[in-house]
Design a protein around this motif. Structure first.
Motif, PDB file in Angstrom:
ATOM      1  N   ARG A  85       0.782  -1.089  -0.142  1.00  0.00           N
ATOM      2  CA  ARG A  85       0.141  -0.096  -0.169  1.00  0.00           C
ATOM      3  C   ARG A  85       0.767   1.267   0.137  1.00  0.00           C
ATOM      4  O   ARG A  85       1.920   1.211   0.675  1.00  0.00           O
ATOM      5  CB  ARG A  85      -0.870   0.092   1.290  1.00  0.00           C
ATOM      6  CG  ARG A  85      -2.022  -1.132   1.275  1.00  0.00           C
ATOM      7  CD  ARG A  85      -2.838  -0.853   2.450  1.00  0.00           C
ATOM      8  NE  ARG A  85      -4.159  -1.779   2.501  1.00  0.00           N
ATOM      9  CZ  ARG A  85      -5.212  -1.727   2.076  1.00  0.00           C
ATOM     10  NH1 ARG A  85      -5.427  -0.445   1.750  1.00  0.00           N
ATOM     11  NH2 ARG A  85      -6.271  -2.652   1.845  1.00  0.00           N
ATOM     12  N   SER A  86       0.438   2.125  -0.761  1.00  0.00           N
ATOM     13  CA  SER A  86       1.401   3.542  -0.702  1.00  0.00           C
ATOM     14  C   SER A  86       0.542   4.514  -0.400  1.00  0.00           C
ATOM     15  O   SER A  86      -0.633   4.443   0.071  1.00  0.00           O
ATOM     16  CB  SER A  86       1.685   3.613  -2.268  1.00  0.00           C
ATOM     17  OG  SER A  86       0.456   3.961  -3.077  1.00  0.00           O
ATOM     18  N   SER A  87       0.894   5.921  -0.054  1.00  0.00           N
ATOM     19  CA  SER A  87       0.273   7.324   0.285  1.00  0.00           C
ATOM     20  C   SER A  87      -0.168   6.797   1.610  1.00  0.00           C
ATOM     21  O   SER A  87      -1.312   7.134   1.817  1.00  0.00           O
ATOM     22  CB  SER A  87      -0.930   7.362  -0.772  1.00  0.00           C
ATOM     23  OG  SER A  87      -0.519   7.677  -2.041  1.00  0.00           O
ATOM     24  N   SER A 135      -4.168   5.804   5.524  1.00  0.00           N
ATOM     25  CA  SER A 135      -4.145   6.486   4.152  1.00  0.00           C
ATOM     26  C   SER A 135      -4.163   7.891   4.072  1.00  0.00           C
ATOM     27  O   SER A 135      -4.829   8.570   4.886  1.00  0.00           O
ATOM     28  CB  SER A 135      -5.507   5.985   3.561  1.00  0.00           C
ATOM     29  OG  SER A 135      -5.545   4.580   3.303  1.00  0.00           O
ATOM     30  N   SER A 159       4.989   4.047   2.657  1.00  0.00           N
ATOM     31  CA  SER A 159       4.123   2.959   1.905  1.00  0.00           C
ATOM     32  C   SER A 159       4.558   1.685   3.049  1.00  0.00           C
ATOM     33  O   SER A 159       5.099   1.650   3.908  1.00  0.00           O
ATOM     34  CB  SER A 159       4.711   2.591   0.766  1.00  0.00           C
ATOM     35  OG  SER A 159       4.701   3.613  -0.189  1.00  0.00           O
ATOM     36  N   ASP A 206       8.480   5.926   0.925  1.00  0.00           N
ATOM     37  CA  ASP A 206       8.422   5.450  -0.449  1.00  0.00           C
ATOM     38  C   ASP A 206       9.398   5.422  -1.375  1.00  0.00           C
ATOM     39  O   ASP A 206       9.369   4.504  -2.202  1.00  0.00           O
ATOM     40  CB  ASP A 206       7.568   6.978  -0.962  1.00  0.00           C
ATOM     41  CG  ASP A 206       5.996   7.062  -0.637  1.00  0.00           C
ATOM     42  OD1 ASP A 206       5.428   5.993  -0.012  1.00  0.00           O
ATOM     43  OD2 ASP A 206       5.558   8.224  -0.969  1.00  0.00           O
ATOM     44  N   ILE A 209      10.384   1.610  -0.873  1.00  0.00           N
ATOM     45  CA  ILE A 209       9.313   0.571  -0.764  1.00  0.00           C
ATOM     46  C   ILE A 209       9.462  -0.407  -1.967  1.00  0.00           C
ATOM     47  O   ILE A 209       9.320  -1.663  -1.858  1.00  0.00           O
ATOM     48  CB  ILE A 209       7.900   1.116  -1.165  1.00  0.00           C
ATOM     49  CG1 ILE A 209       6.717  -0.025  -1.115  1.00  0.00           C
ATOM     50  CG2 ILE A 209       7.975   1.688  -2.588  1.00  0.00           C
ATOM     51  CD1 ILE A 209       6.626  -0.648   0.370  1.00  0.00           C
TER      52      ILE A 209
END
Length: 225
Positions: A85-87, A135, A159, A206, A209
């Motif tokens: 998962r990012s952001s 998130s 992330s 990030d 990742i």
């Protein structure tokens, strides 16, 4: 005071990556004995010969290999899905009497905004502080709800990687050590670790990742000790 074998084992376990290198036969035992001689002597309270340390190392190596190799290898090779998962945004708040009310309010908002369960939100409470990873799309909501709380840190551009482990992992020492060792070797800083009995999530920057994901996938596909 410790015996020489116990002192040698203690020194080896206190040195990062040394255990794995010994099992793989990458270290000259005589050179290692000279290097750790002072540490061993301080633990046993007397002078110790290098040959006695080498003998203890020779006895220790098979024990280290037998304790970890087959069980850990089987568990790591049978890791389940790896989910990225990012952001994400990471918050740490001081614990307070009102913090639980803020968490409840946030979760109620997420339930109304998140019918498809695509908003990431985890809470980890310690003795003095609580960490919240969410998130980034709801970071503004968190800022508003927790505005009166003492914010220790707030970090963006994160992330996560979530990994499912076989149930046997709970009874096998060393599983997490050997996974995190691979990340440490590549100088990847872990911002947070979130775990349940058979699942764990690492939160990284990030920029790290892609490398972290590649390392964990390689570990799963071809783990060797």
């Amino acid at each position: 005071m410790l015996t020489i074998p116990n002192a040698v084992e203690e020194v080896v376990k206190n040195k990062p990556f040394l255990e794995g290198s010994l099992v793989e036969g990458l270290i000259n035992l005589s050179a290692l004995a000279r290097s750790i001689k002072t540490d061993v002597e301080s633990r046993v309270g007397k002078e110790v010969t290098e040959s006695a340390i080498v003998m203890a190392l020779n006895r220790l190596v098979p024990k280290l290999g037998q304790n970890t190799k087959f069980k850990v290898q089987e568990i790591i090779e049978n890791m389940g899905d790896i989910i990225v998962r990012s952001s994400l945004t990471d918050y740490t708040f001081s614990n307070s009497p009102t913090l639980h009310n803020c968490q409840e309010k946030l979760l109620n908002h997420i339930d109304s905004l998140n019918p498809n369960k695509d908003i990431f939100c985890t809470v980890s409470q310690g003795i003095n502080e609580t960490t919240l990873v969410v998130s980034s799309q709801i970071a503004g909501l968190v800022d508003s709800i927790f505005a009166a709380e003492n914010t220790i840190s707030r970090t963006e551009q994160l992330s996560s990687i979530t990994i499912k482990l076989p149930t046997e992992n709970a009874f096998c020492p060393g599983v997490y050590y050997h996974i995190f060792k691979e990340l440490a070797w590549e100088n990847i800083n872990i911002k947070e670790i979130i775990s349940t009995t058979n699942e764990f999530t690492v939160v990284v920057s990030d920029k790290d990742i892609q490398r972290a994901f590649t390392i964990l996938m390689s570990t799963k596909r071809g783990y060797t000790i």
